[in-house]
Motif scaffolding. Structure first.
Motif, PDB file in Angstrom:
ATOM      1  N   ALA A 145     -53.026-148.349  37.276  1.00 43.70           N
ATOM      2  CA  ALA A 145     -52.516-146.970  37.230  1.00 43.70           C
ATOM      3  C   ALA A 145     -51.980-146.590  38.599  1.00 43.70           C
ATOM      4  O   ALA A 145     -52.242-147.261  39.610  1.00 43.70           O
ATOM      5  N   GLN A 146     -51.219-145.500  38.605  1.00 48.79           N
ATOM      6  CA  GLN A 146     -50.724-144.961  39.860  1.00 48.79           C
ATOM      7  C   GLN A 146     -51.154-143.507  39.965  1.00 48.79           C
ATOM      8  O   GLN A 146     -51.378-142.827  38.956  1.00 48.79           O
ATOM      9  N   ALA A 147     -51.288-143.038  41.189  1.00 50.70           N
ATOM     10  CA  ALA A 147     -51.862-141.718  41.443  1.00 50.70           C
ATOM     11  C   ALA A 147     -50.855-140.621  41.160  1.00 50.70           C
ATOM     12  O   ALA A 147     -50.160-140.140  42.065  1.00 50.70           O
ATOM     13  N   GLU A 148     -50.752-140.233  39.882  1.00 46.46           N
ATOM     14  CA  GLU A 148     -49.909-139.094  39.514  1.00 46.46           C
ATOM     15  C   GLU A 148     -50.741-137.901  39.081  1.00 46.46           C
ATOM     16  O   GLU A 148     -50.263-136.771  39.088  1.00 46.46           O
ATOM     17  N   GLY A 149     -52.002-138.144  38.665  1.00 46.29           N
ATOM     18  CA  GLY A 149     -52.848-137.033  38.231  1.00 46.29           C
ATOM     19  C   GLY A 149     -53.500-136.349  39.410  1.00 46.29           C
ATOM     20  O   GLY A 149     -54.726-136.342  39.568  1.00 46.29           O
ATOM     21  N   ILE A 150     -52.682-135.777  40.292  1.00 43.50           N
ATOM     22  CA  ILE A 150     -53.184-135.198  41.533  1.00 43.50           C
ATOM     23  C   ILE A 150     -53.980-133.928  41.241  1.00 43.50           C
ATOM     24  O   ILE A 150     -53.850-133.295  40.199  1.00 43.50           O
ATOM     25  N   GLY A 151     -54.788-133.544  42.229  1.00 45.02           N
ATOM     26  CA  GLY A 151     -55.527-132.296  42.141  1.00 45.02           C
ATOM     27  C   GLY A 151     -56.918-132.437  41.586  1.00 45.02           C
ATOM     28  O   GLY A 151     -57.723-131.514  41.677  1.00 45.02           O
ATOM     29  N   PRO A 156     -62.168-134.041  34.806  1.00 42.77           N
ATOM     30  CA  PRO A 156     -62.383-133.387  33.500  1.00 42.77           C
ATOM     31  C   PRO A 156     -61.939-134.304  32.364  1.00 42.77           C
ATOM     32  O   PRO A 156     -60.933-134.070  31.686  1.00 42.77           O
ATOM     33  N   LEU A 157     -62.705-135.346  32.161  1.00 44.11           N
ATOM     34  CA  LEU A 157     -62.307-136.423  31.262  1.00 44.11           C
ATOM     35  C   LEU A 157     -63.536-136.899  30.507  1.00 44.11           C
ATOM     36  O   LEU A 157     -64.608-137.049  31.093  1.00 44.11           O
ATOM     37  N   ALA A 158     -63.403-137.134  29.203  1.00 43.41           N
ATOM     38  CA  ALA A 158     -64.512-137.628  28.381  1.00 43.41           C
ATOM     39  C   ALA A 158     -64.044-138.827  27.577  1.00 43.41           C
ATOM     40  O   ALA A 158     -62.949-138.809  26.999  1.00 43.41           O
ATOM     41  N   TRP A 159     -64.878-139.859  27.545  1.00 44.47           N
ATOM     42  CA  TRP A 159     -64.619-141.033  26.721  1.00 44.47           C
ATOM     43  C   TRP A 159     -65.455-140.926  25.452  1.00 44.47           C
ATOM     44  O   TRP A 159     -66.674-140.725  25.526  1.00 44.47           O
ATOM     45  N   GLU A 160     -64.811-141.090  24.290  1.00 40.20           N
ATOM     46  CA  GLU A 160     -65.485-140.853  23.012  1.00 40.20           C
ATOM     47  C   GLU A 160     -65.070-141.904  21.988  1.00 40.20           C
ATOM     48  O   GLU A 160     -63.984-142.494  22.084  1.00 40.20           O
ATOM     49  N   VAL A 161     -65.943-142.117  20.998  1.00 39.07           N
ATOM     50  CA  VAL A 161     -65.644-142.995  19.866  1.00 39.07           C
ATOM     51  C   VAL A 161     -65.906-142.225  18.583  1.00 39.07           C
ATOM     52  O   VAL A 161     -66.658-141.249  18.542  1.00 39.07           O
ATOM     53  N   GLY A 188     -61.112-143.137  39.601  1.00 35.40           N
ATOM     54  CA  GLY A 188     -60.918-141.734  39.961  1.00 35.40           C
ATOM     55  C   GLY A 188     -60.344-140.907  38.838  1.00 35.40           C
ATOM     56  O   GLY A 188     -59.592-139.965  39.089  1.00 35.40           O
ATOM     57  N   GLY A 189     -60.667-141.241  37.600  1.00 35.44           N
ATOM     58  CA  GLY A 189     -60.126-140.502  36.458  1.00 35.44           C
ATOM     59  C   GLY A 189     -58.756-140.985  36.060  1.00 35.44           C
ATOM     60  O   GLY A 189     -57.843-140.165  35.868  1.00 35.44           O
ATOM     61  N   LEU A 190     -58.569-142.324  35.936  1.00 35.20           N
ATOM     62  CA  LEU A 190     -57.299-142.960  35.548  1.00 35.20           C
ATOM     63  C   LEU A 190     -56.198-142.712  36.570  1.00 35.20           C
ATOM     64  O   LEU A 190     -55.012-142.750  36.245  1.00 35.20           O
ATOM     65  N   ASN A 191     -56.576-142.504  37.822  1.00 34.39           N
ATOM     66  CA  ASN A 191     -55.592-142.164  38.860  1.00 34.39           C
ATOM     67  C   ASN A 191     -55.213-143.334  39.749  1.00 34.39           C
ATOM     68  O   ASN A 191     -54.267-143.245  40.521  1.00 34.39           O
ATOM     69  N   PRO A 221     -61.874-128.801  39.835  1.00 33.99           N
ATOM     70  CA  PRO A 221     -60.405-128.932  39.823  1.00 33.99           C
ATOM     71  C   PRO A 221     -59.958-129.794  38.646  1.00 33.99           C
ATOM     72  O   PRO A 221     -60.685-130.665  38.175  1.00 33.99           O
ATOM     73  N   THR A 222     -58.750-129.538  38.190  1.00 29.86           N
ATOM     74  CA  THR A 222     -58.212-130.293  37.064  1.00 29.86           C
ATOM     75  C   THR A 222     -56.910-130.970  37.469  1.00 29.86           C
ATOM     76  O   THR A 222     -56.435-130.839  38.606  1.00 29.86           O
ATOM     77  N   TYR A 223     -56.322-131.672  36.517  1.00 34.54           N
ATOM     78  CA  TYR A 223     -55.083-132.411  36.790  1.00 34.54           C
ATOM     79  C   TYR A 223     -53.912-131.444  36.940  1.00 34.54           C
ATOM     80  O   TYR A 223     -53.767-130.484  36.163  1.00 34.54           O
ATOM     81  N   GLN A 224     -53.083-131.706  37.925  1.00 34.39           N
ATOM     82  CA  GLN A 224     -51.814-130.996  38.047  1.00 34.39           C
ATOM     83  C   GLN A 224     -50.712-131.725  37.293  1.00 34.39           C
ATOM     84  O   GLN A 224     -49.699-131.126  36.929  1.00 34.39           O
ATOM     85  N   ALA A 225     -50.899-133.006  37.067  1.00 35.93           N
ATOM     86  CA  ALA A 225     -49.966-133.810  36.277  1.00 35.93           C
ATOM     87  C   ALA A 225     -50.776-134.893  35.590  1.00 35.93           C
ATOM     88  O   ALA A 225     -51.867-135.262  36.034  1.00 35.93           O
ATOM     89  N   SER A 226     -50.244-135.410  34.481  1.00 36.75           N
ATOM     90  CA  SER A 226     -50.974-136.414  33.717  1.00 36.75           C
ATOM     91  C   SER A 226     -51.012-137.736  34.467  1.00 36.75           C
ATOM     92  O   SER A 226     -50.001-138.180  35.020  1.00 36.75           O
TER      93      SER A 226
END
Length: 649
Positions: free
Chosen positions: A194-200, A207-212, A229-232, A270-275
């Motif tokens: 991944a690349q660091a686009e989900g800044i902030g 704010p991420l949950a893994w579920e089945v 770091g949250g898919l960052n 804090p949450t994502y500013q971008a996906s």
């Protein structure tokens, strides 16, 4: 009106003295002085007094007879309950072939040489297959309902895939990964590019949950490690998948789905500013999780030889014995002939030719049918008798149970059974559910209630009693009507919590699936047809006390503070709280006056200057609203102590 109690001997002190004096002329006619001053009369009165004491004891029902009566009517102490824990087995390396952890694989704690404690042994309840996961689909799902197939972009695209596709990053957006086979109970590693686009976002708590999907809804996975770091950024995510994983359809494609879902941020989070953008993803199996119970599998053994008489009993070498499974039974070997006998709860319906036995789990005693003489003089044999000199064997059984099995997290680390390609095991959570066998005093209290109601669930008390009888893991039960009439009842169940009171948390009072199944199955056998039963837990209202107290001169303030907090934890507790120490009562409010009296009784407290009560959110860990003098409790709730603050001056 209660039945009158008969007197076995109604003679009194004076009647015994008078009877003895009337016998004097027959046996000692020369004795003519019958006055109180005569030494012989004094001896008569002395022995009359002693006889009256003996008659008083005779007229009381001795505990021995009471216990024998309960044995005759079949009231026996409940056997111990078994502690259970999830065991996670870790592979020695990432493999391309499945690894099987057989059922009854044994894992134990390290024995403590300091206190001489033996190791606690747990055995897996079912087979665990750790197979390489096969990722075959990927979809992005927006809250608005839009579903996009991004499988090709994830595998071959140069720009990768936006994990959360909504332009405004709406909570609920998800990246769904579809697998060919179920991941139930597995430990998987997601290798992410991944690349660091989900800044902030805070990389330590995104704010991420893994579920089945478990067939009825989405349930959370445990994130054991996340270096992305949250898919960052490129890294690895290690997930512990729950033991439930069912197929579902996402975007017209059926698979076993795992999803990463965007959450609404908590206050101050804090949450994502971008996906974040995922450029590549591979999945590997690191291990698996399976349920285990506090049990040690023992091989078959010879427990004795029959002497051909009715009512024989034999005992196994290790007790207590857990409920038997398929393949665990009693064998009777007569010469070259071997027969398997059938276990029953009692001999009431057994005929003279029925090859049955009763196996008491608490004592480990195996009993064969007795011969009973009835009131009309007839004699009947209940259950067949093994032939004289026949050998009595057990094919195998499991030994364990009790509070000893409630071990802490990460204590089951030694493998007693070797499994190829598995190099480590651990229980990431503590074991729970272990309860010791019912005491004789508790069985005596339960016996009359059982006989009085005839095992029928009619009244509120019947439902509560039967719920308590369902399992030793049930500590309290409250029954109340949940709808119009008596056709729908609600049972509020408080399970046993075997931890220090100050360590009790909200999750400790949840009903485990196995306990829920046990309770509902037991109630279903005794309920009246047409009665609907809802089993749930009470709502636990957190209470936080803020108090200012003055300590006695010379007492350490820290010690006084700890004693005050301990007293509050015990008082506001569903199991041992309340004024009588039997658990906080339903429908009972708490007020500052009673809390003040409680703190004044604490050793080292001279006086209490101020007490404030706050409602407390047990999930978020925050006080709610302003201070109160009284906190009300509705009929479906109980108080639970939380985050007290006591200042000692």
């Amino acid at each position: 009106m209660p039945l009158p109690t008969p007197g076995l001997d109604d003679r009194t002190f004076q009647s015994i003295v008078d009877e003895a004096k009337r016998l004097i002329p027959r046996y000692a006619p020369e004795w003519t002085n019958h006055n109180v001053s005569d030494p012989g009369v004094a001896l008569i009165e002395l022995f009359a007094w002693m006889s009256e004491m003996v008659l008083y004891r005779v007229n009381q029902v001795p505990e021995r007879l009471y216990t024998h009566f309960l044995n005759m009517v079949g009231i026996e102490p409940f056997p111990p309950s078994v502690a259970r824990a999830d065991l996670t087995f870790w592979l020695s390396a990432v493999l391309e072939a499945p690894v099987v952890v057989p059922a009854n694989t044994q894992v134990m704690t390290a024995a403590s040489a300091a206190d001489g404690a033996d190791a606690v042994v747990f055995s897996t309840t079912e087979e665990l297959v750790i197979a390489p996961p096969v990722l075959e689909a990927a979809q992005t799902v927006q809250v608005a309902g839009t579903v996009d197939n991004v499988w090709e972009d994830l595998r071959f695209g140069t720009e990768g895939v936006r994990a959360f596709a909504s332009p405004q990053l709406s909570p609920g957006d998800a990246l769904c990964l579809g697998f060919h086979d179920s991941l139930a109970g597995m430990v998987i590693r997601l290798v992410v590019e991944a690349q660091a686009e989900g800044i902030g976002v805070d990389p330590n708590r995104p704010p991420l949950a893994w579920e089945v999907w478990n067939g009825g809804g989405w349930i959370g996975c445990t994130v054991h490690q996340d270096s992305t770091g949250g898919l960052n950024r490129a890294g690895e995510i290690v997930l512990l998948v729950p033991v439930e994983h069912a197929p579902s359809t996402v975007g017209n494609q059926a698979a076993y789905w795992l999803r990463a879902r965007l959450l609404a941020p908590l206050p101050g989070q804090p949450t994502y500013q971008a996906s974040p953008r995922v450029r590549g993803l591979s999945v590997e199996a690191l291990g698996g999780t399976v349920l285990a119970e506090h049990a040690e599998q023992l091989p078959g053994e010879v427990i004795g030889r029959s002497d051909g008489t009715p009512g024989q009993s034999f005992v196994v070498s290790r007790t207590p014995v857990l409920p038997r499974r398929t393949g665990e039974h009693v064998l009777v070997r007569d010469g070259d002939q071997e027969t398997i006998w059938r276990e029953v709860e009692d001999f009431s319906l057994a005929g003279p030719d029925d090859r049955v036995y009763v196996w008491d789990g608490g004592s480990g005693i195996v009993r064969f049918g007795p011969r009973v003489r009835y009131a009309d003089g007839t004699v009947r044999q209940h259950g067949a008798i093994p032939r004289d000199s026949a050998r009595i064997e057990v094919s195998g059984y499991r030994h364990g149970g009790g509070v000893r099995g409630n071990v802490g997290a990460r204590t089951l680390t030694l493998m007693r059974t070797t499994v190829p390609f598995v190099n480590a095991v651990s229980n990431l959570g503590r074991a729970s559910g272990g309860v010791d066998a019912e005491t004789v005093a508790e069985a005596k209290e339960r016996g009359p209630l059982t006989l009085r109601t005839g095992q029928r669930a009619v009244t509120v008390g019947d439902f509560e009693r039967l719920t308590l009888e369902a399992s030793p893991e049930v500590a309290r039960a409250r029954c109340q009507a949940a709808g119009p009439g008596n056709a729908h009842v609600q049972l509020l169940v408080v399970p046993q919590v075997r931890r220090e009171v100050g360590e009790h948390h909200l999750d400790d009072y949840a009903i485990s699936p196995s306990l829920m199944e046990t309770i509902t199955a037991h109630l279903d056998q005794h309920r009246i047809v047409g009665t609907a039963i809802e089993v749930s837990t009470p709502y636990y209202q957190g209470v936080s006390v803020v108090a200012l107290v003055h300590g006695d001169p010379g007492r350490p303030p820290a010690l006084v503070q700890q004693r005050a907090v301990d007293a509050l934890d015990r008082y506001l507790n569903p199991l041992i709280g309340g004024a009588d120490g039997t658990g906080w009562p339903f429908d009972a409010d708490v007020n500052a006056a009673t809390v003040t009296q409680l703190l004044e009784s604490v050793e080292g407290v001279e006086r209490v200057e101020e007490v404030l009560l706050y409602e407390f959110d047990l999930r978020t860990g925050r006080r709610l609203g302003a201070a109160r003098d009284v906190i009300r409790l509705d009929r479906q709730s109980l108080f639970l102590s939380a985050a007290h603050r006591v200042v000692v001056r």
